[in-house]
Design a protein around this motif. Structure first.
Motif, PDB file in Angstrom:
ATOM      1  N   ARG A 270       0.826  -1.207   0.000  1.00 34.39           N
ATOM      2  CA  ARG A 270       0.000   0.000   0.000  1.00 34.39           C
ATOM      3  C   ARG A 270       0.862   1.261   0.000  1.00 34.39           C
ATOM      4  O   ARG A 270       0.578   2.232  -0.715  1.00 34.39           O
ATOM      5  CB  ARG A 270      -0.922   0.011   1.215  1.00 34.39           C
ATOM      6  N   LEU A 271       1.902   1.256   0.797  1.00 36.96           N
ATOM      7  CA  LEU A 271       2.790   2.420   0.857  1.00 36.96           C
ATOM      8  C   LEU A 271       3.561   2.597  -0.446  1.00 36.96           C
ATOM      9  O   LEU A 271       3.834   3.727  -0.865  1.00 36.96           O
ATOM     10  CB  LEU A 271       3.758   2.277   2.038  1.00 36.96           C
ATOM     11  N   ARG A 272       3.867   1.480  -1.086  1.00 33.80           N
ATOM     12  CA  ARG A 272       4.556   1.566  -2.379  1.00 33.80           C
ATOM     13  C   ARG A 272       3.621   2.175  -3.427  1.00 33.80           C
ATOM     14  O   ARG A 272       4.035   3.001  -4.249  1.00 33.80           O
ATOM     15  CB  ARG A 272       5.029   0.176  -2.802  1.00 33.80           C
ATOM     16  N   GLU A 273       2.344   1.770  -3.363  1.00 29.70           N
ATOM     17  CA  GLU A 273       1.348   2.338  -4.287  1.00 29.70           C
ATOM     18  C   GLU A 273       1.227   3.842  -4.100  1.00 29.70           C
ATOM     19  O   GLU A 273       0.996   4.583  -5.070  1.00 29.70           O
ATOM     20  CB  GLU A 273      -0.024   1.686  -4.043  1.00 29.70           C
ATOM     21  N   GLN A 274       1.359   4.290  -2.859  1.00 31.93           N
ATOM     22  CA  GLN A 274       1.260   5.721  -2.574  1.00 31.93           C
ATOM     23  C   GLN A 274       2.509   6.481  -2.992  1.00 31.93           C
ATOM     24  O   GLN A 274       2.534   7.720  -2.959  1.00 31.93           O
ATOM     25  CB  GLN A 274       1.011   5.933  -1.075  1.00 31.93           C
ATOM     26  N   GLY A 275       3.576   5.754  -3.316  1.00 30.87           N
ATOM     27  CA  GLY A 275       4.790   6.390  -3.822  1.00 30.87           C
ATOM     28  C   GLY A 275       5.738   6.914  -2.768  1.00 30.87           C
ATOM     29  O   GLY A 275       6.541   7.813  -3.042  1.00 30.87           O
ATOM     30  N   HIS A 276       5.680   6.326  -1.553  1.00 31.50           N
ATOM     31  CA  HIS A 276       6.505   6.859  -0.464  1.00 31.50           C
ATOM     32  C   HIS A 276       7.617   5.910  -0.015  1.00 31.50           C
ATOM     33  O   HIS A 276       8.292   6.178   0.978  1.00 31.50           O
ATOM     34  CB  HIS A 276       5.616   7.198   0.735  1.00 31.50           C
ATOM     35  N   LEU A 277       7.835   4.802  -0.725  1.00 31.31           N
ATOM     36  CA  LEU A 277       8.910   3.873  -0.378  1.00 31.31           C
ATOM     37  C   LEU A 277      10.110   4.076  -1.298  1.00 31.31           C
ATOM     38  O   LEU A 277       9.966   4.478  -2.457  1.00 31.31           O
ATOM     39  CB  LEU A 277       8.430   2.425  -0.504  1.00 31.31           C
ATOM     40  N   TYR A 278      11.280   3.767  -0.766  1.00 31.66           N
ATOM     41  CA  TYR A 278      12.484   3.731  -1.599  1.00 31.66           C
ATOM     42  C   TYR A 278      13.476   2.761  -0.986  1.00 31.66           C
ATOM     43  O   TYR A 278      13.380   2.401   0.189  1.00 31.66           O
ATOM     44  CB  TYR A 278      13.096   5.126  -1.765  1.00 31.66           C
ATOM     45  N   MET A 345       3.416   8.683   9.053  1.00 31.07           N
ATOM     46  CA  MET A 345       3.010   7.396   8.514  1.00 31.07           C
ATOM     47  C   MET A 345       1.555   7.417   8.061  1.00 31.07           C
ATOM     48  O   MET A 345       1.212   6.915   6.983  1.00 31.07           O
ATOM     49  CB  MET A 345       3.229   6.320   9.568  1.00 31.07           C
ATOM     50  N   SER A 346       0.682   8.039   8.883  1.00 30.04           N
ATOM     51  CA  SER A 346      -0.724   8.159   8.520  1.00 30.04           C
ATOM     52  C   SER A 346      -0.874   8.897   7.191  1.00 30.04           C
ATOM     53  O   SER A 346      -1.641   8.478   6.313  1.00 30.04           O
ATOM     54  CB  SER A 346      -1.474   8.884   9.631  1.00 30.04           C
TER      55      SER A 346
END
Length: 554
Positions: A270-278, A345-346
């Motif tokens: 889900r966080l990857r979909e939101q574009g916030h992971l690296y 995080m939220s």
């Protein structure tokens, strides 16, 4: 007449004034409120509605206040209305309207004080959440008392609340716990990073009674047995001690389940979909600095292990996907730095942290005896536990003492004070009123005094100053409950109950409820019995919100 009913009368008067003057009625609010003036000489209640509306409709505030006062003065139950300052309305009720509140309270019973201010909100409230590596310590006990009281307040104001205990049964602290149990079972000292205290030896002994062969296994296999069995025993002890403290949770959630069900991978996706992971240095990071955090956070280490924060992310997402609009988490003082990363995080999940996540921080608690802190538990070794506190002052006093203060203030609980049967003990002071009002009811029955039906009630007889003061105090209860729920401050209820207790004592000392000797029972006696029973109702309702009993005898 309750404050809410008077507020409706004020609003109705405003509608009439606007209609008479051809003013734009869209400027009128859907609801208004009245307040008690600080100075009783200024009236029973005050309204600032004229001040709020004057600019919107282009009418000077005193002119609008004058029109409102004239209209209000014709309303049933309103004795007089005076204009003060730039346009305040000071309102006095006639005795009958004021006294009628006693009947309303008695007839409402447990429902008096409840409301719908938070109706439609679905709130997940997590509190205590102690690790299963030892008994609940006194800091966790504070959250048990405050959290449970808050859940009651939120429900009383219409919210749909789910209470939750997060059981941290995964991670390195559980490994240290298991090693400590194994060492105790073998008669060896606790590991350097392990846990001490008599409870470790007790649990180790219980595990051995369940699994007599455990020490015949290799250390690795034995440690796993102590981990599984020890966590189960500790968890049951924690649940049992909280249950005895009057705290039950709707959900007991195991961190291990997040790992077993693949919830961390789900959150990562889900966080990857939101574009916030690296990815960096072989690890997976969450870019929380985009939302105000002081640094980005690792979710998965380079060796493939999950971080604690990854579990926090998965747990938050799980709550939201279970349909909770607002996640409220209560944490200890040592978690203050946690707020920024959780809020970020939220936001990374696409939520509004100001709406969907709320973190409350509680300060430290000390148990004091003879002016000195009680620092050591006989059983836990290094901390004061829930059982220590209850053994020292009892459940009711413990819950009241912990809920009586704002959570952001450190508190000292004086054993001598909270076990004293005197008025300087706050819980005794309030519970004594509960018992006294019940005693009055029993004594009234013995002399043939009953309230009679509501139609025979003569509220206009409640005209003594102390009766009026008590009625005003009783009228405040619904607003106190609503404010305490909205601000997440159960201590407001405790402080209110102490003020109410004082008002009742002054009424009792100045206004005789029961007839003397052969004195004939009068309507005044009956009216005062209504007021006595209304006080009993409110004291009981308020104590119930704090999870404290309202005894009939003391």
């Amino acid at each position: 007449m309750t404050p809410a009913e008077l507020a409706e009368v004020v609003l109705s008067a405003a509608h009439a004034v606007f209609a008479d003057r051809g003013l734009d009625s869209s400027a009128l609010p859907g609801r208004t409120a009245v307040e008690r003036p600080r100075n009783p000489e200024h009236g029973d209640y005050a309204s600032t509605l004229a001040l709020q509306l004057s600019k919107k409709v282009g009418v000077p505030p005193r002119e609008l206040a004058t029109a409102l006062a004239e209209q209000l003065g014709r309303a049933p139950g309103v004795k007089s209305v005076e204009i003060a300052g730039p346009g305040f309305l000071n309102i006095r009720l006639d005795a009958a309207a004021a006294g009628q509140l006693a009947r309303s309270i008695v007839e409402a019973g447990p429902a008096y004080g409840t409301g719908t201010a938070l109706a439609g909100q679905k709130i997940n409230l997590e509190f205590v959440s102690a690790n299963p590596t030892g008994p609940v310590h006194i800091g966790g006990v504070r959250w048990a008392a405050v959290g449970d009281a808050l859940s009651r307040l939120l429900r009383a104001t219409g919210a749909d609340v789910g209470t939750e205990y997060y059981f941290n049964d995964a991670g390195s602290q559980i490994d240290r716990f298991a090693r400590s149990l194994l060492a105790a079972a073998k008669g060896e000292p606790a590991p350097e990073d392990g846990y001490g205290g008599a409870y470790i030896a007790e649990i180790a002994t219980e595990v051995r009674s369940r699994r007599p062969d455990v020490l015949e296994l290799g250390d690795a296999a034995a440690q796993e047995v102590f981990r599984v069995e020890g966590v189960e025993l500790m968890f049951e002890e924690i649940r049992s001690s909280l249950r005895d403290f009057g705290v039950e949770f709707d959900t007991y959630f195991n961190e291990k389940d997040l790992h077993d069900r693949g919830e961390l991978d789900h959150a990562l996706a889900r966080l990857r979909e939101q574009g916030h992971l690296y990815e960096a240095d072989g690890a997976t990071w969450l870019r929380t600095t985009d939302f105000g955090d002081d640094k980005d956070r690792v979710l998965r280490k380079s060796n493939g292990e999950w971080t604690y924060f990854a579990a926090d992310c998965a747990y938050y997402l799980d709550k939201r996907e279970r349909g909770f609009d607002r996640v409220v988490i209560m944490l200890g003082a040592d978690h203050h730095g946690y707020i920024g990363r959780m809020k970020a995080m939220s936001a990374c999940f696409g939520d509004d942290p100001a709406v969907n996540l709320e973190i409350l921080i509680g300060q430290l608690v000390n148990l004091v005896r003879d002016g000195q802190p009680v620092r050591m538990s006989k059983r836990a070794g290094t901390v004061v536990t829930l059982e220590d506190l209850v053994d020292a002052i009892g459940v009711d006093a413990s819950r009241y003492a912990l809920a009586r203060y704002s959570s952001d203030s450190p508190i000292d609980i004086d054993v001598e004070l909270w076990t004293r049967a005197t008025r300087d003990n706050p819980v005794y002071y309030v519970q004594y009123v509960a018992a006294r009002t019940a005693s009055v009811g029993r004594n009234a029955a013995e002399v043939g005094l009953t309230r009679g039906d509501g139609e025979a009630f003569r509220p206009e007889l409640l005209s003594h100053d102390k009766e009026n003061d008590l009625l005003k105090a009783l009228a405040e209860f619904p607003a106190v409950v609503a404010t305490a729920a909205e601000l997440r401050e159960p201590h407001r209820v405790a402080r209110y109950l102490e003020e109410l207790a004082g008002a009742y004592h002054r009424f009792y000392d100045n206004c005789r409820i029961l007839p003397r000797g052969e004195e004939e029972v009068t309507d005044l006696h009956r009216a005062r019995l209504w007021l006595n029973d209304a006080t009993r109702t409110v004291i009981a309702n308020g104590l119930r919100l704090l999870g404290v009993s309202a005894p009939e005898r003391m």
